[in-house]
Design an enzyme around this catalytic site. Structure first.
Site, PDB file in Angstrom:
ATOM      1  N   HIS A 145      -8.312   1.879  -4.501  1.00 11.10           N
ATOM      2  CA  HIS A 145      -7.999   2.749  -3.484  1.00 11.10           C
ATOM      3  C   HIS A 145      -9.432   4.121  -3.124  1.00 11.10           C
ATOM      4  O   HIS A 145      -9.329   4.982  -2.286  1.00 11.10           O
ATOM      5  CB  HIS A 145      -6.852   3.853  -3.807  1.00 11.10           C
ATOM      6  N   ARG A 169      -6.096   0.568   8.132  1.00 14.43           N
ATOM      7  CA  ARG A 169      -4.967   0.800   8.995  1.00 14.43           C
ATOM      8  C   ARG A 169      -4.622   1.952   9.837  1.00 14.43           C
ATOM      9  O   ARG A 169      -5.208   2.829   9.465  1.00 14.43           O
ATOM     10  CB  ARG A 169      -3.378   0.892   8.331  1.00 14.43           C
ATOM     11  N   SER A 177       3.460   5.447   6.214  1.00 10.34           N
ATOM     12  CA  SER A 177       3.941   5.164   5.086  1.00 10.34           C
ATOM     13  C   SER A 177       4.073   6.169   3.831  1.00 10.34           C
ATOM     14  O   SER A 177       5.016   5.888   3.126  1.00 10.34           O
ATOM     15  CB  SER A 177       2.963   3.928   5.302  1.00 10.34           C
ATOM     16  N   TYR A 239      -5.270  -4.200   9.416  1.00 10.78           N
ATOM     17  CA  TYR A 239      -3.439  -4.793   9.249  1.00 10.78           C
ATOM     18  C   TYR A 239      -3.006  -4.542  10.722  1.00 10.78           C
ATOM     19  O   TYR A 239      -1.901  -6.244  10.982  1.00 10.78           O
ATOM     20  CB  TYR A 239      -3.273  -3.125   8.835  1.00 10.78           C
TER      21      TYR A 239
HETATM   22  P1  PAP Z   1      -0.197   1.314  -1.588  1.00  4.48           P
HETATM   23  O1  PAP Z   1      -1.660   1.360  -1.126  1.00  4.48           O
HETATM   24  O2  PAP Z   1       0.549   1.826  -3.116  1.00  4.48           O
HETATM   25  O3  PAP Z   1      -0.345  -0.478  -2.064  1.00  4.48           O
HETATM   26  P2  PAP Z   1       0.591  -0.234   1.134  1.00  4.48           P
HETATM   27  O4  PAP Z   1       1.030  -1.814   0.275  1.00  4.48           O
HETATM   28  O5  PAP Z   1      -0.724  -0.646   0.815  1.00  4.48           O
HETATM   29  O6  PAP Z   1       0.682   0.681  -0.366  1.00  4.48           O
HETATM   30  O7  PAP Z   1       1.190  -0.081   1.787  1.00  4.48           O
HETATM   31  C1  PAP Z   1       2.278  -0.789   2.307  1.00  4.48           C
HETATM   32  C2  PAP Z   1       3.331  -0.672   3.337  1.00  4.48           C
HETATM   33  O8  PAP Z   1       2.819  -2.051   3.352  1.00  4.48           O
HETATM   34  C3  PAP Z   1       4.363  -0.736   3.857  1.00  4.48           C
HETATM   35  O9  PAP Z   1       4.225   0.065   5.497  1.00  4.48           O
HETATM   36  P3  PAP Z   1       5.147   1.046   6.289  1.00  4.48           P
HETATM   37  O10 PAP Z   1       5.736   1.887   4.816  1.00  4.48           O
HETATM   38  O11 PAP Z   1       5.195   1.301   7.091  1.00  4.48           O
HETATM   39  O12 PAP Z   1       6.486  -0.537   6.399  1.00  4.48           O
HETATM   40  C4  PAP Z   1       4.583  -1.940   3.877  1.00  4.48           C
HETATM   41  O13 PAP Z   1       6.096  -1.913   4.192  1.00  4.48           O
HETATM   42  C5  PAP Z   1       3.835  -2.592   3.540  1.00  4.48           C
HETATM   43  N1  PAP Z   1       4.414  -4.033   3.496  1.00  4.48           N
HETATM   44  C6  PAP Z   1       4.343  -4.667   2.576  1.00  4.48           C
HETATM   45  N2  PAP Z   1       4.040  -5.854   1.840  1.00  4.48           N
HETATM   46  C7  PAP Z   1       3.852  -6.232   3.184  1.00  4.48           C
HETATM   47  C8  PAP Z   1       3.780  -7.760   3.952  1.00  4.48           C
HETATM   48  N3  PAP Z   1       3.545  -8.838   3.160  1.00  4.48           N
HETATM   49  N4  PAP Z   1       3.506  -8.028   4.929  1.00  4.48           N
HETATM   50  C9  PAP Z   1       3.160  -6.646   5.615  1.00  4.48           C
HETATM   51  N5  PAP Z   1       3.667  -5.300   5.927  1.00  4.48           N
HETATM   52  C10 PAP Z   1       3.641  -4.983   3.983  1.00  4.48           C
END
Ligand code: PAP
Length: 347
Positions: A145, A169, A177, A239
């Site tokens: 990150h 994103r 999120s 994204y």
């Molecule tokens: P991180 O920075 O803590 O690793 P990250 O994975 O970048 O988190 O972001 C999480 C977001 O990706 C969530 O979005 P939302 O809160 O708007 O729903 C999560 O739902 C989304 N996400 C996780 N896995 C997937 C996937 N397989 N396809 C699409 N979106 C996903």
């Protein structure tokens, strides 16, 4: 010290590792932000970074030995990292692990177990020791990150061979999120950070760039600029585009990683199998993603929420959205980059 080519002035919060000064000495002197859950943040190299991660960043500079075959998956938090980790892992390892196979690692463990963040892994490993990724076989997939300008030059130098895939994103969705993720994981909060912050307060801080790895738009702009300069080494994904055309993103990823899909694989449906394996619905069903917590006390299921574009409109007012859009537009003016190009507000 002059501002870097990507616009980050390293005088803003000190240069630290970059100046050869030990992080432990530097840390207490860096500007501190404690209003933004879940961690206390320090301003370092123009970015607000979790205090506990900074020694890990120092260790990455001092101890991580990059290999030309390394691939780094980079992102601002809550921008699609988990999904990108799953996709890149599935694409890169498909010869050993066919995506439709029952024994695929992504059906037994989470994307964050398959691809680890290097700065937090070094931070959690503590002082001493060598390169904690030295024993990992090539080609390695790692994640970060950290902003581009704070990566070691041994990774970013044109001659290093390392490739970077960045996922960006819409800032409003990344904010929402993060906000919902943080409120769901309130037990993982650092005790020295206020817990009662309202969404309005945290939104104001986000607009001022005061959030984990913020300012978000600066983080994105640095990687985008580098992807324009070195497209063969830095792939910039959005994204929202990945949601619209996941199969296209999988093919782009495979080409960039040097393992494009052969005709026979295409005919056998390998691309669609990877899209399905890594879909939020499938990952949510994996027992390892449903229960338990990470080393930081984060509920694993909280990485999989809605997975849509434009969900911000269900959580913040149009006035708040317009305010953030204006801040971002102002900061990006003249850069050539725009979030609007992704059509981020359409479901
Ligand atoms: P991180 O920075 O803590 O690793 P990250 O994975 O970048 O988190 O972001 C999480 C977001 O990706 C969530 O979005 P939302 O809160 O708007 O729903 C999560 O739902 C989304 N996400 C996780 N896995 C997937 C996937 N397989 N396809 C699409 N979106 C996903």
């Amino acid at each position: 010290m002059a501002p870097t080519t990507t616009g980050v002035d390293r005088r803003d919060g000190g240069g630290g590792v970059l100046d050869g000064m030990a992080m432990a000495e530097l840390l207490p002197s860096l500007p501190l932000e404690t209003r933004c859950p879940p961690f206390p943040l320090r301003l370092y190299g123009g970015y607000w970074l979790p205090e506990w991660v900074l020694p890990g960043l120092e260790a990455v500079h001092a101890r991580f030995d990059p290999r030309p075959s390394d691939v780094l998956l980079a992102s601002f938090p809550k921008s699609g990292t988990t999904w990108l980790k799953a996709l890149a892992f599935a694409v890169a390892n498909r010869a050993d692990h066919p995506p439709s196979g029952d024994a695929h690692p992504l059906r037994r463990s989470g994307p964050h177990d398959c691809v680890r963040f290097f700065e937090s892994s070094f931070a959690l490993a503590g002082e001493g020791g060598g390169d904690i990724f030295a024993a990992s076989p090539s080609p390695r997939l790692l994640a970060t990150h950290m902003p581009y300008s704070l990566l070691p030059e041994r990774i970013t130098a044109s001659g290093s061979g390392c490739r970077i895939v960045y996922v960006c994103r819409d800032p409003k969705d990344a904010f929402i999120s993060a906000w919902l993720f943080t409120t769901k994981n309130s037990t993982a909060h650092d005790r020295s950070v206020q817990k009662s912050a309202s969404i309005e307060e945290v939104f104001d801080l986000f607009c001022a760039g005061r959030c984990v790895a913020g300012p978000q738009w600066q983080h994105v702009l640095e990687y985008w600029s580098e992807s324009q300069r070195r497209p063969e080494k830095v792939l910039f994904l959005r994204y929202e585009e990945m949601l619209r055309e996941p199969a296209r993103s999988v093919r782009r990823l495979a080409e960039f990683l040097g393992c494009p899909f052969a005709e026979e694989e295409e005919a056998a449906g390998a691309v669609d199998a990877i899209v399905e394996l890594c879909s939020i619905g499938q990952l949510r069903r994996v027992p390892a993603n449903k229960t338990g917590a990470t080393e930081l006390g984060i509920n694993k299921e909280s990485f999989f929420r809605k997975g849509a574009a434009g969900d911000w409109s269900n959580h913040i007012s149009l006035e708040m959205a317009a305010r953030l859009d204006a801040v971002v537009e102002d900061a990006l003016r003249g850069s050539g980059f725009s979030f609007a190009a992704a059509g981020g507000d359409s479901e």
